[in-house]
Write a protein that holds these residues in place. Structure first.
Motif, short mmCIF file in Angstrom:
data_model
loop_
_atom_site.label_atom_id
_atom_site.label_comp_id
_atom_site.label_asym_id
_atom_site.label_seq_id
_atom_site.Cartn_x
_atom_site.Cartn_y
_atom_site.Cartn_z
N THR A 45 0.84 -1.20 0.00
CA THR A 45 0.00 0.00 0.00
C THR A 45 0.87 1.24 0.00
O THR A 45 2.01 1.22 0.47
N SER A 47 2.04 4.79 1.35
CA SER A 47 2.05 5.45 2.65
C SER A 47 1.40 6.82 2.57
O SER A 47 0.94 7.33 3.57
N ARG A 89 6.47 6.33 -1.14
CA ARG A 89 6.75 5.30 -0.12
C ARG A 89 5.67 4.24 -0.20
O ARG A 89 4.50 4.54 -0.28
N LYS A 91 4.29 0.63 1.73
CA LYS A 91 4.36 -0.19 2.93
C LYS A 91 4.10 -1.63 2.54
O LYS A 91 3.14 -1.93 1.84
N SER A 93 3.00 -5.28 3.63
CA SER A 93 2.27 -6.04 4.64
C SER A 93 2.57 -7.51 4.42
O SER A 93 2.52 -8.00 3.29
N THR A 121 9.73 0.19 9.72
CA THR A 121 8.34 0.43 9.34
C THR A 121 7.90 -0.43 8.16
O THR A 121 6.77 -0.29 7.70
N ALA A 122 8.75 -1.29 7.66
CA ALA A 122 8.47 -2.17 6.51
C ALA A 122 8.06 -1.35 5.30
O ALA A 122 7.08 -1.64 4.63
N GLU A 123 8.84 -0.29 5.00
CA GLU A 123 8.55 0.58 3.87
C GLU A 123 9.73 0.63 2.90
O GLU A 123 10.88 0.48 3.31
#
Length: 154
Positions: A45, A47, A89, A91, A93, A121-123
């Motif tokens: 997704t 950010s 950015r 993200k 999941s 932040t897993a980005e």
């Protein structure tokens, strides 16, 4: 035994302990926790909160999931302030098997130098347009556990 022999043995014993302490390999405590048995990337997704969406598809050559989004042009650098203000950015999941596995044991591998990884932040932050192969893999016990996707900024 004479006193000199006992004292000599004691001195050699102390010297050997000191030598091992000085030249020896430091003791470490192994990391505890539950190791990762499986990784499943569930979604990618944006950010940012504008109306652009991430489109999902499948690569025809290798069958990997492909996520694509519209890149917002600008002069972005790898400096901390530029990364914080960069709207490009995404993200990541993911689900780990077992659920209580430690996400700190994940390693993010990308093949594009214009993409910065923010592991906490897993980005992923894109500095320029382009595609990136993202591989999430386990770093400790099971090195064969991995999940791979393609992300395209167009």
């Amino acid at each position: 035994m004479k006193k000199t022999v006992i004292i000599a043995i004691f001195v050699v014993y102390l010297v050997s302990i000191l030598a091992v302490q000085f030249f020896g390999y430091p003791a470490t405590v192994p990391e505890s926790g539950v190791y990762i048995n499986g990784i499943t990337i569930t979604d990618v997704t944006l950010s940012r909160t504008d109306k652009n969406e991430v489109n999902k598809g499948t690569d025809k050559t290798n069958g990997l999931p492909v996520y694509a989004f519209s890149y917002i042009s600008g002069a972005y650098t790898a400096e901390e302030e530029s990364i914080a203000n960069n709207p490009n950015r995404v993200k990541i999941s993911y689900l780990l098997d077992p659920v209580d596995a430690d996400p700190k044991m994940l390693v993010y591998v990308v093949n594009n130098p214009n993409v910065i990884i923010l592991e906490e932040t897993a980005e992923l932050v894109f500095l320029k347009k382009g595609a990136v192969n993202l591989v999430l893999k386990e770093s400790k016990a099971n090195v064969h556990v991995r999940s791979e996707i393609i992300i395209v900024a167009y």
